[in-house]
Design an enzyme around this catalytic site. Structure first.
Site, PDB file in Angstrom:
ATOM      1  N   HIS A 521     101.922  42.345  32.756  1.00 27.79           N
ATOM      2  CA  HIS A 521     101.954  42.358  31.285  1.00 27.79           C
ATOM      3  C   HIS A 521     103.342  42.660  30.725  1.00 27.79           C
ATOM      4  O   HIS A 521     103.534  42.664  29.513  1.00 27.79           O
ATOM      5  CB  HIS A 521     100.906  43.346  30.739  1.00 27.79           C
ATOM      6  CG  HIS A 521     101.331  44.781  30.731  1.00 27.79           C
ATOM      7  ND1 HIS A 521     100.928  45.691  31.691  1.00 27.79           N
ATOM      8  CD2 HIS A 521     102.121  45.464  29.873  1.00 27.79           C
ATOM      9  CE1 HIS A 521     101.468  46.871  31.423  1.00 27.79           C
ATOM     10  NE2 HIS A 521     102.184  46.762  30.339  1.00 27.79           N
ATOM     11  N   ASP A 570      96.897  43.087  37.011  1.00 24.15           N
ATOM     12  CA  ASP A 570      98.146  43.229  36.260  1.00 24.15           C
ATOM     13  C   ASP A 570      99.329  43.542  37.200  1.00 24.15           C
ATOM     14  O   ASP A 570      99.899  44.622  37.159  1.00 24.15           O
ATOM     15  CB  ASP A 570      97.957  44.351  35.223  1.00 24.15           C
ATOM     16  CG  ASP A 570      99.137  44.511  34.298  1.00 24.15           C
ATOM     17  OD1 ASP A 570     100.006  43.615  34.291  1.00 24.15           O
ATOM     18  OD2 ASP A 570      99.186  45.534  33.591  1.00 24.15           O
ATOM     19  N   SER A 696     105.255  51.244  32.270  1.00 24.20           N
ATOM     20  CA  SER A 696     104.435  50.178  32.856  1.00 24.20           C
ATOM     21  C   SER A 696     105.143  49.494  34.015  1.00 24.20           C
ATOM     22  O   SER A 696     106.359  49.298  33.977  1.00 24.20           O
ATOM     23  CB  SER A 696     104.133  49.103  31.810  1.00 24.20           C
ATOM     24  OG  SER A 696     103.214  49.603  30.883  1.00 24.20           O
TER      25      SER A 696
END
Ligand SMILES: *[C@@H]1O[C@H](CO)[C@@H](O)[C@H](O)[C@H]1NC(C)=O
Ligand SMILES: *[C@@H]1O[C@H](CO)[C@@H](O)[C@H](O)[C@H]1NC(C)=O
Ligand SMILES: *[C@@H]1O[C@H](CO)[C@@H](O)[C@H](O)[C@H]1NC(C)=O
Length: 769
Positions: A521, A570, A696
């Protein structure tokens, strides 16, 4: 009987030394005239009393002349005696004569070559140069680079390459066919270190190791030792790390090869080596053993100290079988050993080798079959001087004969004898015959005043060339960007300049020298590889060849079910344009289910499964793990955060909190927070740290023993943003905040497809099932 007569009568007896103590022996004082050295200083180990060592010190690039050191004799005179002429002086370090090149020329031609003098080498036409075309005389008395050799057309019958002539040497023997022999000698004043005679073998290699000519004042720098000893030792250790073997029926068998490696360490504690040096050597040995312990193999240790007698601190025979001694106990014994200067009345180097020979004979007697498979590494710390017990060469020959029990040429690989020359005067000529000699390896190291030995050993396995050891790191981070790299050498930051002008920031981890693992992402649909940059450390900005998202990743997959963003699978890999060279600051993290990680987990054998990795890494209901987050106040810095992954019976409870988000209900929970996610957060059993924006793609990792790091997850998404703007602190979870990370065990086919691809030019990881 007056005391001095008494002391000389019983000087040879340790008992008397004990009774009389130092005060009586100190009757004898050596003369203090003519001791000064021009351009330098000197130190005394026991003032001017009997047994004292006088050591001269000169600035870098200079050496003490005519003697490096003197010792105070019982008679009250120095050996060697100081004379008015030549007066002791610090002389400029010279390098051995480079004008020995055959079929080529050397510039400039000088009568002597001093530190910093440079030389260049050119071959006559028709000859090609191997080795260095330019060399610099270094302050340690050695030329930089490798011996230049001009080789012409290969002559009929030649099998081996021209072995060249090292500076300061002469060679007899100009034929290089199988069985041909070359013999070397060094100019006067130089000692030959390495093989004096080399024979051309059928495989096209010369036996032994390249000879070098050393002055008494030549020594090896820590860097040289690190490189040479490090690679030789790794060689020994990695031989044992290959974890499978084939038996006579062609069936795979696995053995715990660790038990087959015997490391003997012997330290000279005679009066020629003083107490401070002893401490340095002892610390170096402790460091060495710790370093070896970060490899998969756990060897058996035999540790002994010797002077006129041998003290066996750790008996190798105790380390076999079920009652195998623990490493901590071995280190404790070593630490507790007291250096006692009174025992130093002689050096019996031969006795130290004899003790080891006996231990080997006992091992062989216990089980000859097993002995045949064993590897023996002998590491000696000595100045090479001995005055009792006779020449050690014969004992060394017996040790070699015991190991080389059959015709199999490979047997010689089962024995390595290394000597670290420590002390103010080192007897090269006595040590050289003792060490084993092998092509491309150095087994004799000369350490200047035992200096930096500990640091040298500290660097040994962190050396740039160690590949294949994933997740290896130093164990300190003193809060500067540089030390942080040493602790987290796999850490990567990722920046993407999106088309709309926005800058996306993520974290990632180096998983091979070619690939960064991160979250899918982090990238928008329209992003291309040239918009992405990877930052390693402070400066290194890397370009990306292509970015590969997991094929099943689709953030919009559940929009029709009211879930705006769906994060299953992801993960993404960034293939770098240029392969990185592993170094102490740049090294891949371990990822599950690879052979490389089996080694880090100290699992050996051929039947290791991926399941076993999972049982070691993700087994407890609360499994401790860590992740890194940006330190917003300090540029280029990250900080370590701690979480407990909630597994097994605690997982449901953990993921249940996701139902607080729009679109997620108890009914669809498990199709949104799929089994592919690891869950952390909350305050039970302890308060976890939480991830912030920008974290992330970062690794969720576990530290294994002191030196290895293994990644288990990739940071994906969170139920809450608990990170206020501008607050640099690590953020703690509240009761209902949860973080979700992709479990690497669930995306192995994707990782294996790209990272395990052995058809590309890139170095693949070896995945297991
Ligand atoms: C030391 O040696 C010098 C010259 O050899 C001599 O003159 C002097 O007396 C000696 N000193 C002592 C204390 O023996
Ligand atoms: C070699 O080194 C010496 C000592 O440093 C210096 O005096 C001399 O100029 C150097 N020679 C060359 C050719 O560099
Ligand atoms: C000796 O070692 C071999 C090989 O490791 C082993 O198979 C054998 O059982 C051992 N023999 C004895 C008597 O312990």
């Amino acid at each position: 009987m007056n005391l001095s007569v008494f002391s000389s009568l019983c000087a040879a007896l340790i008992l008397c030394t004990l009774l009389l103590g130092v005060s009586v022996l100190s009757e004898t004082l050596c003369n203090d005239s003519n001791l000064d050295i021009e351009g330098g200083t000197y130190t005394l180990s026991k003032e001017r009393y009997y047994g004292s060592m006088l050591v001269y010190h000169c600035p870098e690039g200079y050496y003490p002349y005519p003697a490096l050191a003197r010792s105070c004799q019982k008679s009250g005179s120095w050996s060697p005696p100081p004379k008015r002429r030549p007066t002791p002086k610090c002389r400029m370090v010279e390098c051995p004569n480079p004008l020995v090149l055959e079929s080529g020329s050397v510039f400039p031609v000088l009568s002597q070559y001093f530190a910093d003098n440079q030389t260049t080498y050119e071959c006559y036409s028709g000859y090609t140069l191997r080795g260095s075309s330019s060399r610099t005389c270094q302050p340690n008395g050695k030329w930089s680079g490798g011996t230049p050799i001009c080789s012409g057309a290969i002559e009929d019958g030649a099998k081996c390459a021209d072995p060249g002539i090292p500076p300061g040497a002469g060679r007899t023997g100009d034929f290089f066919g199988i069985g041909d022999k070359v013999t070397y000698r060094c100019d006067s004043g130089l000692n030959l270190v390495g093989s004096k005679v080399r024979v051309c073998q059928e495989n096209g290699q010369w036996t032994g190791t390249e000879p070098k000519c050393y002055y008494k004042h030549t020594y090896d720098t820590p860097l040289e030792i690190t490189e040479a000893f490090g690679s030789a030792l790794r060689e020994s250790l990695q031989v044992l790390e290959t974890d499978s073997d084939t038996d006579q029926f062609g069936k795979k068998i696995s053995v715990d090869k660790g038990g087959l490696l015997n490391i003997y360490i012997a330290m000279d504690i005679s009066d020629s080596i003083d107490k401070a040096e002893f401490e340095k050597s002892r610390n170096a040995v402790i460091k060495l053993i710790r370093k070896v312990s970060s490899f998969t193999v756990s060897p058996n240790y035999g540790i002994l100290f010797f002077a006129s007698d041998v003290k066996e601190v750790v008996n190798i025979l105790d380390s076999h079988g079920k009652n195998r001694r623990k490493l901590v106990d071995i280190l404790a014994d070593l630490d507790n050993f007291e250096y006692d200067a009174r025992e130093n009345v002689g050096t019996d180097l031969n006795l130290a080798f004899k003790t080891i020979l006996e231990r080997m004979a006992i091992q062989k007697g216990r089980n000859a079959t097993l002995f045949k498979e064993m590897y023996h590494v002998l590491i000696f710390f000595t100045d090479g001087a001995y005055n009792m017990g006779g020449r050690p060469e014969d004992t060394v020959a017996k040790i070699k004969a015991m190991v080389e029990i059959d015709e199999d040429a490979k047997r010689e690989n089962h024995l390595d004898i290394y000597v670290f020359g420590v002390g103010s005067v080192i007897f090269d000529e006595d040590i050289t015959p003792l060490v084993t000699k092998r092509e491309g390896e150095t087994h004799y190291f000369k350490v200047k005043n035992g200096e930096k030995l500990e640091e040298t050993f500290d660097e040994i396995i962190d050396e740039e060339k160690v590949v294949g050891l994933c997740g290896l790191h130093k164990n300190y981070d003193s809060g500067t960007p540089d030390t942080q790299r040493l602790r987290y050498p796999w850490l990567a930051r990722i920046e993407t300049k999106h088309k709309d002008g926005g800058l996306g920031k993520c974290m990632g981890s180096l998983v091979t020298p070619d690939y960064i693992l991160t979250a899918a992402h982090c990238f928008k649909f329209e992003d291309t590889a040239d918009m992405i940059t990877v930052l390693i450390g402070n400066k290194e900005v890397l370009k990306v060849e292509r970015h590969i998202l997991h094929p099943q990743y689709n953030i919009k997959a559940k929009v029709d079910q009211g879930v705006k963003e769906f994060y299953d699978y992801d993960v993404a890999l960034l293939q770098l344009k240029k392969t990185l060279t592993p170094s102490i600051k740049t090294r891949p993290i371990c990822i599950p289910c690879t052979k490389e990680t089996s080694a880090a987990l100290k699992l050996s054998g051929d039947q290791i499964t991926c399941k076993q990795h999972e049982e070691l890494l993700l087994d407890k209901s609360y499994e401790e793990a860590k992740f890194m987050s940006h330190d917003k106040l300090r540029d280029n810095m990250e900080q370590e955060n701690e979480v407990k992954l909630k597994l097994k019976d605690h997982r449901d409870n953990c993921i249940g909190l996701a139902t607080k988000l729009e679109g997620i209900t108890a009914d669809n929970l498990k199709t949104i927070v799929t089994d592919n996610f690891l869950c952390s957060g909350g305050r039970d059993p302890t308060r976890d740290h939480v991830t912030c924006k920008g974290d992330s793609g970062g690794a969720v990792f576990k530290d294994y023993d002191d030196y290895r790091t293994i990644q288990v997850g990739v940071i994906s998404w969170a139920t809450k943003n608990l990170c206020p703007e501008g607050d640099s602190r690590k953020q703690e979870s509240n009761d209902d905040s949860r973080d979700f990370h992709i479990n690497l065990f669930k995306v192995l086919p994707f990782l294996k497809k790209h990272l395990g691809d052995d058809t590309s030019e890139r170095v693949p990881l070896n995945f297991i099932d």
